[in-house]
Design a protein around this motif. Sequence first.
Motif, PDB file in Angstrom:
ATOM      1  N   ASP A  53       0.805  -1.293  -0.011  1.00 21.25           N
ATOM      2  CA  ASP A  53      -0.016  -0.214   0.028  1.00 21.25           C
ATOM      3  C   ASP A  53       0.686   1.331  -0.129  1.00 21.25           C
ATOM      4  O   ASP A  53       0.390   2.097  -0.711  1.00 21.25           O
ATOM      5  CB  ASP A  53      -0.971   0.002   1.354  1.00 21.25           C
ATOM      6  CG  ASP A  53      -2.057  -1.052   1.256  1.00 21.25           C
ATOM      7  OD1 ASP A  53      -2.291  -1.671  -0.117  1.00 21.25           O
ATOM      8  OD2 ASP A  53      -2.358  -1.578   2.195  1.00 21.25           O
ATOM      9  N   ALA A  54       1.970   1.165   0.588  1.00 22.70           N
ATOM     10  CA  ALA A  54       2.913   2.317   0.700  1.00 22.70           C
ATOM     11  C   ALA A  54       3.505   2.585  -0.577  1.00 22.70           C
ATOM     12  O   ALA A  54       3.760   3.929  -1.033  1.00 22.70           O
ATOM     13  CB  ALA A  54       3.974   2.106   1.794  1.00 22.70           C
ATOM     14  N   GLN A  55       3.829   1.535  -1.276  1.00 18.58           N
ATOM     15  CA  GLN A  55       4.316   1.769  -2.656  1.00 18.58           C
ATOM     16  C   GLN A  55       3.223   2.354  -3.566  1.00 18.58           C
ATOM     17  O   GLN A  55       3.843   3.020  -4.553  1.00 18.58           O
ATOM     18  CB  GLN A  55       5.017   0.394  -3.142  1.00 18.58           C
ATOM     19  CG  GLN A  55       6.165  -0.099  -2.360  1.00 18.58           C
ATOM     20  CD  GLN A  55       6.789  -1.357  -2.923  1.00 18.58           C
ATOM     21  OE1 GLN A  55       5.960  -2.208  -3.441  1.00 18.58           O
ATOM     22  NE2 GLN A  55       8.190  -1.665  -2.571  1.00 18.58           N
ATOM     23  N   LYS A  56       2.160   2.560  -3.289  1.00 21.53           N
ATOM     24  CA  LYS A  56       1.186   2.989  -4.187  1.00 21.53           C
ATOM     25  C   LYS A  56       1.183   4.623  -4.100  1.00 21.53           C
ATOM     26  O   LYS A  56       0.892   5.330  -5.051  1.00 21.53           O
ATOM     27  CB  LYS A  56      -0.308   2.493  -3.818  1.00 21.53           C
ATOM     28  CG  LYS A  56      -0.436   1.034  -4.443  1.00 21.53           C
ATOM     29  CD  LYS A  56      -1.758   0.630  -3.816  1.00 21.53           C
ATOM     30  CE  LYS A  56      -2.108  -1.056  -4.095  1.00 21.53           C
ATOM     31  NZ  LYS A  56      -3.610  -1.297  -3.606  1.00 21.53           N
ATOM     32  N   LEU A  57       1.860   4.885  -3.210  1.00 25.45           N
ATOM     33  CA  LEU A  57       1.738   6.320  -2.775  1.00 25.45           C
ATOM     34  C   LEU A  57       3.384   6.878  -3.003  1.00 25.45           C
ATOM     35  O   LEU A  57       3.412   8.022  -3.388  1.00 25.45           O
ATOM     36  CB  LEU A  57       1.600   6.605  -1.311  1.00 25.45           C
ATOM     37  CG  LEU A  57       0.250   6.283  -0.565  1.00 25.45           C
ATOM     38  CD1 LEU A  57       0.228   6.308   0.877  1.00 25.45           C
ATOM     39  CD2 LEU A  57      -0.818   7.208  -1.281  1.00 25.45           C
ATOM     40  N   SER A  58       4.479   5.956  -3.086  1.00 25.66           N
ATOM     41  CA  SER A  58       5.634   6.342  -3.288  1.00 25.66           C
ATOM     42  C   SER A  58       6.441   5.174  -3.526  1.00 25.66           C
ATOM     43  O   SER A  58       6.550   4.312  -2.953  1.00 25.66           O
ATOM     44  CB  SER A  58       6.282   7.121  -2.131  1.00 25.66           C
ATOM     45  OG  SER A  58       7.704   7.459  -2.356  1.00 25.66           O
ATOM     46  N   ASP A  59       6.997   5.171  -4.799  1.00 23.64           N
ATOM     47  CA  ASP A  59       7.806   3.914  -5.371  1.00 23.64           C
ATOM     48  C   ASP A  59       9.172   3.732  -4.406  1.00 23.64           C
ATOM     49  O   ASP A  59       9.760   2.546  -4.485  1.00 23.64           O
ATOM     50  CB  ASP A  59       8.218   4.190  -6.925  1.00 23.64           C
ATOM     51  CG  ASP A  59       6.822   4.242  -7.659  1.00 23.64           C
ATOM     52  OD1 ASP A  59       5.620   3.836  -7.268  1.00 23.64           O
ATOM     53  OD2 ASP A  59       6.802   4.893  -8.890  1.00 23.64           O
ATOM     54  N   GLU A  60       9.533   4.666  -3.726  1.00 29.43           N
ATOM     55  CA  GLU A  60      10.912   4.677  -3.381  1.00 29.43           C
ATOM     56  C   GLU A  60      11.073   4.001  -1.845  1.00 29.43           C
ATOM     57  O   GLU A  60      11.888   4.055  -1.253  1.00 29.43           O
ATOM     58  CB  GLU A  60      11.487   6.102  -3.150  1.00 29.43           C
ATOM     59  CG  GLU A  60      11.729   6.708  -4.628  1.00 29.43           C
ATOM     60  CD  GLU A  60      12.484   7.855  -4.698  1.00 29.43           C
ATOM     61  OE1 GLU A  60      12.580   8.489  -3.676  1.00 29.43           O
ATOM     62  OE2 GLU A  60      12.586   8.318  -5.749  1.00 29.43           O
ATOM     63  N   VAL A  61       9.688   4.012  -1.479  1.00 29.14           N
ATOM     64  CA  VAL A  61       9.836   3.329   0.186  1.00 29.14           C
ATOM     65  C   VAL A  61      10.077   2.021   0.298  1.00 29.14           C
ATOM     66  O   VAL A  61       9.797   1.131  -0.602  1.00 29.14           O
ATOM     67  CB  VAL A  61       8.215   3.716   0.727  1.00 29.14           C
ATOM     68  CG1 VAL A  61       7.808   5.256   0.816  1.00 29.14           C
ATOM     69  CG2 VAL A  61       7.302   2.943   0.035  1.00 29.14           C
ATOM     70  N   GLU A  62      10.873   1.819   1.475  1.00 30.92           N
ATOM     71  CA  GLU A  62      11.101   0.370   1.902  1.00 30.92           C
ATOM     72  C   GLU A  62      10.475   0.145   3.390  1.00 30.92           C
ATOM     73  O   GLU A  62      10.143   1.104   4.065  1.00 30.92           O
ATOM     74  CB  GLU A  62      12.358   0.268   1.797  1.00 30.92           C
ATOM     75  CG  GLU A  62      13.156   0.402   0.276  1.00 30.92           C
ATOM     76  CD  GLU A  62      14.606   0.536   0.450  1.00 30.92           C
ATOM     77  OE1 GLU A  62      15.161   0.263   1.446  1.00 30.92           O
ATOM     78  OE2 GLU A  62      15.401   0.646  -0.473  1.00 30.92           O
ATOM     79  N   VAL A  63      10.621  -1.262   3.663  1.00 32.26           N
ATOM     80  CA  VAL A  63      10.190  -1.598   4.964  1.00 32.26           C
ATOM     81  C   VAL A  63      11.170  -0.988   6.121  1.00 32.26           C
ATOM     82  O   VAL A  63      12.079  -0.634   5.895  1.00 32.26           O
ATOM     83  CB  VAL A  63      10.626  -3.132   5.161  1.00 32.26           C
ATOM     84  CG1 VAL A  63      10.243  -3.536   6.414  1.00 32.26           C
ATOM     85  CG2 VAL A  63       9.401  -3.810   4.203  1.00 32.26           C
ATOM     86  N   GLY A  64      10.394  -0.166   6.931  1.00 34.35           N
ATOM     87  CA  GLY A  64      11.048   0.529   8.084  1.00 34.35           C
ATOM     88  C   GLY A  64      11.023   1.970   7.920  1.00 34.35           C
ATOM     89  O   GLY A  64      11.436   2.665   8.811  1.00 34.35           O
ATOM     90  N   ASP A  65      10.763   2.461   6.596  1.00 33.78           N
ATOM     91  CA  ASP A  65      10.612   3.878   6.292  1.00 33.78           C
ATOM     92  C   ASP A  65       9.424   4.266   6.904  1.00 33.78           C
ATOM     93  O   ASP A  65       8.316   3.635   7.281  1.00 33.78           O
ATOM     94  CB  ASP A  65      10.393   4.117   5.112  1.00 33.78           C
ATOM     95  CG  ASP A  65      11.746   3.816   4.415  1.00 33.78           C
ATOM     96  OD1 ASP A  65      12.799   3.802   5.025  1.00 33.78           O
ATOM     97  OD2 ASP A  65      11.839   3.846   2.936  1.00 33.78           O
TER      98      ASP A  65
END
Length: 489
Positions: A79-91
């Motif tokens: 779900d977070a990657q739908k908002l930003s492609d650059e996010v990773e686990v822990g961000d």
Amino acid sequence: MPSEMAEAIHQLMSEKGLSEDSVKQTIESALKAAYKRTYGTADNAIVKFADDLSDVSIYSRKTVVDGVYDPVSEIELEDAQKLSDEVEVGDEIDILEDPKTFNRSAVTTGKQTAHQTLNESNKTSLKNEYKDKIGDMVTCYCQRERHENLYVELKNDSRVEGLLPRKFQSPREHYEKNDLIKAIIVDWKETQTGLQIILSRSDPNLVRRLLAGEVPEIDEGIIEINKIVRDAGYRTKIAVSSLREDIDPVGSCVGIKGVRIQSVIRELFGEKIDVLEYDSDPATFIRNALSPAKVERVVILDAHKRQALAIVEESQFSIAIGKQGQNVRLANRLCDWSIDVKTEEQAAEMDLSSVQVMQDARSLFSDEADYDEITTVAELPGVDERVAALLKEAGIADIEQFMDAYANGTAKQIAGLTELDIETVNTLIKNSVEFVGSDDDPGTTDAAAYDASDDDEEYVCPECGAKITLDMTHCPNCGVEFEFKDDEE
């Protein structure tokens, strides 16, 4: 949020007298309260304002995880990657929240929080503003009377309520609704409805402010108001002096044909005002203070106890005393002397010869023909006015009081004074004052008796071992009483 946000914020700042930060803090508290009511916590709520204050938003700061355990503070990686492609686990990622989705009780909580925060900010702002205005004169309008207390509306500030208590009113004044009133701010207090300003019409500062408004020389610093004493509604005495020899202080305050002083009298509803010239010579000042009576002469009975005798003609006796002793009572307070008024016949029956002999003896044995008696620290030649003022505030105005405080060490504990300040005053006393023996203290004959520290031999208290001097009767540390005897005894 609507684009009118900035206008609403500026309106709050203008009407309530709040700062921009206070208004922003109020809005932030309201949004976070509604957020907490909806989600159970506001620890991860972030409120952001637009630079031009045209918008405000609330965000949920969530941690990106692979497998959500707490949906309030966590978000799935997908779900977070739908908002930003650059996010990773822990961000961490901020997700915009729509306040319209908050439940109804949350909105109510937010409104209540905003109202409470706004009231507290308003009270704090008003208290900070008015605590520096105590002593200022304000104009207000009479609104209502309750239990003989007047509730008024300040002319230029509707944010606070004014109260003129019965005890601070002039007894000869009466007001109707919407009557204009000038009064002095003397205090403030908090009420359930807000801040209440306590006003006074009997305070001597009211006369000071009114006179300063009529006499430009006072504002310019040319004429100084030395002291004002007042019996509100009946009579006021004002002592004035001029810093320029070519300016008459009394004439300037009275004005041509009395126009200046009459304006003040009208404002005080006909209260009588005596403007007189201040004089450093006690006898002259006492003579002036008893005006409008004409004083033939003043006899200083006891300079140390500040007792004086004013002698007047029979026709001036009732004027000097005043109605119910009002004139002489105000003169006592103005001069800070105890003044006894006698007629020539009454004075003739008194034995004033001893007083004259004492005055002649002082003149004969003084180093200078115009011997001046110094009794207070402020009268010492070359003394720092700041130091003298701080000593007076601490209750040490007289030289004898300073001597005692210096001997027991309490003088060096006064806030705002350094050890150098105290030693400087001590040196001025030793160089400028000669201590003459009296019936109350026959053993003190000169300045050397005051400073026992000149003795080379040191003494200590037999009980606690604290350092003591020969002029002490009690230990300054433990309080034990003792006396010194010669070795032969």
